[in-house]
Design a protein around this motif. Structure first.
Motif, PDB file in Angstrom:
ATOM      1  N   SER A  34       0.847  -1.188   0.000  1.00 41.61           N
ATOM      2  CA  SER A  34       0.000   0.000   0.000  1.00 41.61           C
ATOM      3  C   SER A  34       0.885   1.243   0.000  1.00 41.61           C
ATOM      4  O   SER A  34       2.091   1.169   0.279  1.00 41.61           O
ATOM      5  N   GLU A  35       0.284   2.386  -0.284  1.00 40.64           N
ATOM      6  CA  GLU A  35       1.035   3.644  -0.237  1.00 40.64           C
ATOM      7  C   GLU A  35       1.580   3.898   1.164  1.00 40.64           C
ATOM      8  O   GLU A  35       2.688   4.399   1.322  1.00 40.64           O
ATOM      9  N   GLU A  36       0.808   3.521   2.174  1.00 41.38           N
ATOM     10  CA  GLU A  36       1.260   3.681   3.561  1.00 41.38           C
ATOM     11  C   GLU A  36       2.483   2.802   3.835  1.00 41.38           C
ATOM     12  O   GLU A  36       3.451   3.245   4.458  1.00 41.38           O
ATOM     13  N   ASP A  37       2.452   1.565   3.357  1.00 36.83           N
ATOM     14  CA  ASP A  37       3.596   0.665   3.546  1.00 36.83           C
ATOM     15  C   ASP A  37       4.822   1.172   2.790  1.00 36.83           C
ATOM     16  O   ASP A  37       5.951   1.081   3.285  1.00 36.83           O
ATOM     17  N   LYS A  38       4.611   1.712   1.598  1.00 36.91           N
ATOM     18  CA  LYS A  38       5.728   2.254   0.814  1.00 36.91           C
ATOM     19  C   LYS A  38       6.380   3.421   1.559  1.00 36.91           C
ATOM     20  O   LYS A  38       7.603   3.523   1.612  1.00 36.91           O
ATOM     21  N   LEU A  39       5.552   4.292   2.130  1.00 38.22           N
ATOM     22  CA  LEU A  39       6.083   5.419   2.890  1.00 38.22           C
ATOM     23  C   LEU A  39       6.901   4.931   4.081  1.00 38.22           C
ATOM     24  O   LEU A  39       7.992   5.443   4.350  1.00 38.22           O
ATOM     25  N   GLU A  40       6.395   3.902   4.767  1.00 42.33           N
ATOM     26  CA  GLU A  40       7.135   3.348   5.902  1.00 42.33           C
ATOM     27  C   GLU A  40       8.468   2.756   5.458  1.00 42.33           C
ATOM     28  O   GLU A  40       9.500   2.935   6.110  1.00 42.33           O
ATOM     29  N   MET A  41       8.461   2.056   4.325  1.00 40.08           N
ATOM     30  CA  MET A  41       9.714   1.484   3.805  1.00 40.08           C
ATOM     31  C   MET A  41      10.709   2.588   3.470  1.00 40.08           C
ATOM     32  O   MET A  41      11.908   2.467   3.757  1.00 40.08           O
ATOM     33  N   LEU A  42      10.219   3.661   2.855  1.00 34.03           N
ATOM     34  CA  LEU A  42      11.101   4.773   2.502  1.00 34.03           C
ATOM     35  C   LEU A  42      11.675   5.448   3.738  1.00 34.03           C
ATOM     36  O   LEU A  42      12.854   5.819   3.761  1.00 34.03           O
ATOM     37  N   GLN A  43      10.855   5.594   4.767  1.00 37.03           N
ATOM     38  CA  GLN A  43      11.345   6.178   6.015  1.00 37.03           C
ATOM     39  C   GLN A  43      12.398   5.281   6.656  1.00 37.03           C
ATOM     40  O   GLN A  43      13.425   5.757   7.146  1.00 37.03           O
TER      41      GLN A  43
END
Length: 68
Positions: free
Chosen positions: A52-61
């Motif tokens: 999900s977009e939320e998971d992608k953001l967490e991975m990027l962080q």
């Protein structure tokens, strides 16, 4: 020789259990061999495409923090 590396890697891990996938990832990281990097990249591509977009953001962080 016409070898599609991405498809070969996906074929090799297709149907693997979570434990087998974890072992593959841990082994590749611990081994530290350059030849394992494309396989990790393909696995990351699968994760990214199915997140999900939320998971992608967490991975990027997490990635950003790990590179500091």
């Amino acid at each position: 020789m016409n070898l599609n590396l991405r498809n070969a890697i996906l074929h090799n891990v297709s149907g693997n259990s979570q434990d087998e996938l974890k072992d593959t990832i841990v082994d590749a990281i611990q081994n530290g061999e350059e030849k394992m990097l494309p396989g990790l990249g393909v696995l990351f591509e699968v994760i990214w495409k199915n997140s999900s977009e939320e998971d992608k953001l967490e991975m990027l962080q997490t990635l950003e923090s790990g590179l500091k």
